[in-house]
Design an enzyme around this catalytic site. Structure first.
Site, PDB file in Angstrom:
ATOM      1  N   ASP A 165       0.868  -1.164   0.000  1.00 26.40           N
ATOM      2  CA  ASP A 165       0.000   0.000   0.000  1.00 26.40           C
ATOM      3  C   ASP A 165       0.915   1.226   0.000  1.00 26.40           C
ATOM      4  O   ASP A 165       2.131   1.121   0.162  1.00 26.40           O
ATOM      5  CB  ASP A 165      -0.978  -0.014   1.185  1.00 26.40           C
ATOM      6  CG  ASP A 165      -2.190   0.858   0.873  1.00 26.40           C
ATOM      7  OD1 ASP A 165      -2.137   1.641  -0.101  1.00 26.40           O
ATOM      8  OD2 ASP A 165      -3.199   0.779   1.594  1.00 26.40           O
TER       9      ASP A 165
HETATM   10  C1  BGC Z   1      -4.840   3.378  -0.230  1.00 24.67           C
HETATM   11  C2  BGC Z   1      -5.000   2.367  -1.318  1.00 24.67           C
HETATM   12  C3  BGC Z   1      -4.801   3.024  -2.659  1.00 24.67           C
HETATM   13  C4  BGC Z   1      -3.435   3.671  -2.685  1.00 24.67           C
HETATM   14  C5  BGC Z   1      -3.121   4.328  -4.008  1.00 24.67           C
HETATM   15  C6  BGC Z   1      -3.548   4.173  -0.360  1.00 24.67           C
HETATM   16  O1  BGC Z   1      -3.498   5.226   0.530  1.00 24.67           O
HETATM   17  O2  BGC Z   1      -4.887   2.731   1.021  1.00 24.67           O
HETATM   18  O3  BGC Z   1      -6.261   1.772  -1.226  1.00 24.67           O
HETATM   19  O4  BGC Z   1      -4.939   2.103  -3.676  1.00 24.67           O
HETATM   20  O5  BGC Z   1      -3.376   4.651  -1.669  1.00 24.67           O
HETATM   21  O6  BGC Z   1      -3.899   5.422  -4.218  1.00 24.67           O
END
Ligand code: BGC
Length: 742
Positions: A280
């Site tokens: 993530d």
């Molecule tokens: C989120 C993800 C997301 C990623 C990219 C993160 O902060 O938890 O769900 O896909 O950012 O935007």
């Protein structure tokens, strides 16, 4: 016929194997030519310099790294032209390995569908598959190769802002929705220009963060993990999901990003997942903040060892993996495995054959202007609306009623209807593209009907200056529709709330309008279950509208005026108060089960609150009524190698054609570990005309009776089972029982 089918199946299988072997060979050839720096480069994903969905790491040399072949992927690169610019640079690199471009396409790309939790309320798997299909078509046409969706975290705590992205609290429903969405995004398969790579996220148990506070810790038994939180991810693997994203939370003390148990043992081991795992946003580096590792180097070591293949934005891999390999701490075989998985996807997408495959301006234009997409958005939006209450059949409203007052802070809004995680495309004029609730109602009413407006108040704050005008407008009307709720950005990532009542003075506004004696319909816009007891107890008609997307106004009008009969059912339990959380329908019975809603000395009760939720999982009304009768079980005793069929009759005894979601719940009366009071095991959404009846059949097979025992074996146990057929988890209409014999 049978032989033809078999031949076709054999042909397809052989083709798939041949294609796989071909890609494997190409991957190996390429891998053999790559330097260590190029290999490590493939394991990184950077954000573009525009929109950011997390804290950006400053980097003045993105283009240089791409040119040197030291970057594998980017995210948040918006639009075909921008994608082409970066891909052009990648094509100047030594081995011309194309970049893949990822994006959070969560509920639509240009055409915006209801937030995923809202769509889940439709219980319509075909509709959800279609919305993912359309989102993929548009995203792929807009240059996106890879969506970070579906988000399939089970959510039992409405304080957690990210429940809006998921499918609610139920594992069975959530698993089916995971499958539908993966299949929808991938269409006829990767390699087609309208299919995007999918990403099951967040692996795992992120939905169980303590106190519903985002990014928080999770401490949970293995049995709970396997039974409740893992199955949607397994369903995604079975449906062919391309990638996984790990999670921000720690699980039992180990950050998910650094968990070998999750990524190596379960995902890549037991489940044999062949795609790759992306971290993530920044979660590799965040292991330092967790206090799990001391610096970026140890973070990179922990994550790559645990099976995290790509580092999103943290630069831990970029800054440390080469050195870790040279020092002999990280075996090159680990790096090669991660690179192979990523390259495989790039070949599968066809990007080596044509790196600009997703960069066709004409296709982008056509996909963004397809009236079929708008039509689908409207249909899915109306299916997602849940009729919570409808006393004296106040709804539907006759479009010929003389005067309607439309009151509330959401009535004339445009963009907020899209909700959190909507994509903002610079070239789209959203006020033209979105149908506001006002526009939708205005367009639907008859010529002679007057529509009056007052805002009344803001969503939050304590200003009541608009009350007097709103009351006076209400007094002039025959019926009042009110549109209130939480702000679109009060739910979503980092949007946990300790107080989930309707914000500001909105509930007071409803009271003031109710005091006029006019009949009121309240519509609640929100990304999570909210608490609104006064409204629930006093207002005759309530619609829960979530955030419905760009066709919100039309979908709302379809429901208000009865062109569409509501059929949504809640995918999450609505608590009476925050203090009841976590509250979910499939809880255990405990040794002190509550006999009534208010008896004391029961573990599931509070002395100051009823035991039951305000609105139960599966609840949702229709303008018509359904009568359930004649339950029959094909067997009173069933061997675990057999199945039992439950049949019953359902009849539409009301005035309108309507859809009903009939729900099958089972209860295992006695288990070697305690079992839930009921568990959803099947459902069907059926349409019936007035007076029409149908026989509905569910087949109970042994796998519906299995659970994880103390040794974490997934098995059924002999004994008696209750069968419940309901219109909601708290509205069981028919009951039966059978015995399972081993
Ligand atoms: C989120 C993800 C997301 C990623 C990219 C993160 O902060 O938890 O769900 O896909 O950012 O935007």
């Amino acid at each position: 016929m049978k032989i033809n089918c078999l031949l076709l199946f054999a042909f397809i299988t052989l083709n798939v194997i041949a294609q796989k072997e071909n890609i494997d060979t190409r991957v190996e050839n390429l891998l053999n030519q790559m330097t260590l720096e190029e290999k490590v480069g493939q394991l990184n994903q950077y954000n573009d310099d525009g929109i950011a969905t997390g804290p950006v790491t400053p980097d003045g040399d993105k283009e240089g790294q791409i040119r040197r072949g030291e970057l594998g992927s980017m995210l948040n690169v918006i639009g075909v032209e921008r994608v082409r610019q970066f891909q052009d640079i990648a094509m100047q690199s030594r081995l011309r390995i194309p970049l893949i471009f990822g994006q959070d396409v969560i509920h639509g790309y240009k055409t915006t569908f209801p937030i995923p939790l809202g769509e889940a309320a439709s219980w319509d798997l075909k509709a959800m598959k279609l919305s993912a299909r359309i989102a993929a078509t548009e995203a792929a046409a807009g240059g996106v190769h890879w969506t970070f969706a579906p988000m399939i975290d089970i959510g039992r705590d409405p304080r957690w802002g990210r429940v809006m992205e998921g499918a609610g609290e139920d594992t069975y429903l959530g698993s089916l929705i995971a499958k539908a969405r993966v299949e929808g995004f991938m269409g006829n398969g990767l390699g087609n220009t309208d299919a995007v790579m999918t990403c099951a996220k967040h692996f795992v148990a992120y939905g169980a963060v303590e106190g519903g506070r985002d990014y928080n810790s999770v401490d949970m038994s293995d049995r709970m993990l396997w039974e409740t939180y893992l199955p949607p991810f397994k369903a995604a693997v079975d449906a062919g999901v391309s990638t996984f994203m790990n999670a921000f939370n720690d699980l039992n003390g180990i950050p998910a990003t650094g968990s070998s148990y999750l990524q190596r043992d379960i995902l890549k081991g037991k489940w044999n997942f062949e795609g790759f795992v992306v971290s993530d946003w920044g979660s590799v580096g965040q292991m330092i903040k967790h206090g799990y590792v001391k610096d970026g180097k140890e973070a990179a070591y922990a994550a790559i060892t645990a099976g995290c293949d790509m580092d999103m934005e943290s630069r831990s891999y970029k800054n440390n993996l080469v050195e870790l390999v040279k020092e002999g701490r990280v075996n090159i075989a680990l790096i090669d495995d991660a690179v192979r998985r990523i390259l495989y996807k790039k070949f599968e997408m066809g990007l080596f054959d044509d790196p600009y495959k997703f960069c066709d301006i004409q296709r982008e234009h056509d996909a963004f202007n397809n009236p079929e997409h708008t039509k689908a958005s409207r249909e899915i939006a109306s299916k997602s609306i849940v009729l919570l209450k409808n006393e004296n059949n106040l709804l539907p409203i006759s479009p010929d009623v003389k005067t309607i007052a439309f009151i509330g802070p959401m009535v004339k809004e445009y963009k907020p209807n899209l909700g959190f995680w909507a994509i903002e495309l610079p070239e789209v004029n959203y006020d033209k593209f979105i149908v506001s609730q006002w526009d939708g109602v205005q367009n639907r009413i008859s010529k002679g009907t007057k529509l009056l407006y007052a805002k009344g108040c803001d969503i939050d704050g304590d200003n009541k200056d608009g009350f007097a005008e709103a009351v006076s407008v209400a007094r002039q009307a025959d019926i009042v529709i009110m549109s209130i709720g939480e702000r679109w950005d009060m739910s979503g990532e980092a949007k946990s709330r300790s107080d989930i009542h309707i914000p500001g003075v909105q509930e007071e506004l409803v009271k003031a309008i109710q005091a006029t004696g006019k009949p009121i319909v309240v519509m609640i816009n929100a990304g999570r279950p909210l608490v609104f007891n006064w409204i629930a107890d006093n207002v005759p008609s309530i619609l829960y509208t979530w955030w419905l997307g760009n066709e919100a106004g039309n979908a709302i009008a379809d429901i208000l005026f009865g062109d569409v009969n509501p059929s949504g059912k809640l995918p999450m339990t609505f608590p009476r108060e925050v203090g009841q959380i976590p509250i979910y329908y499939n809880h255990f019975n405990t040794g002190h089960p509550a006999a009534t809603d208010s008896t004391l000395f029961y573990t599931t009760a509070y002395i100051d609150l009823k035991t039951s939720p305000k609105f139960a999982f599966g609840h949702g009304l229709s303008y018509t009524e359904f009568e359930y009768s004649d339950i029959k079980l094909s067997k009173g005793k069933m061997k675990n190698t057999e199945s039992t069929e439950v049949s019953f009759v359902i009849k539409n005894i009301g005035k309108y054609t309507g859809d009903e979601v009939v729900q099958l719940y089972l209860r295992d009366r006695v288990g070697s570990v305690v079992r839930p009071v009921k568990e959803l095991k099947d459902f069907k959404k059926i349409r019936l005309n007035p007076n029409e009846s149908k026989v509905i059949r569910f087949t109970i097979t042994n796998d519906k009776l299995c659970f994880y025992n103390q040794k974490l074996e997934y098995k059924s146990e002999p004994g008696e089972f209750d069968v419940m057929i309901g219109s909601a988890s708290d509205d069981i209409r028919l009951e039966g029982e059978f015995e399972l014999i081993h």
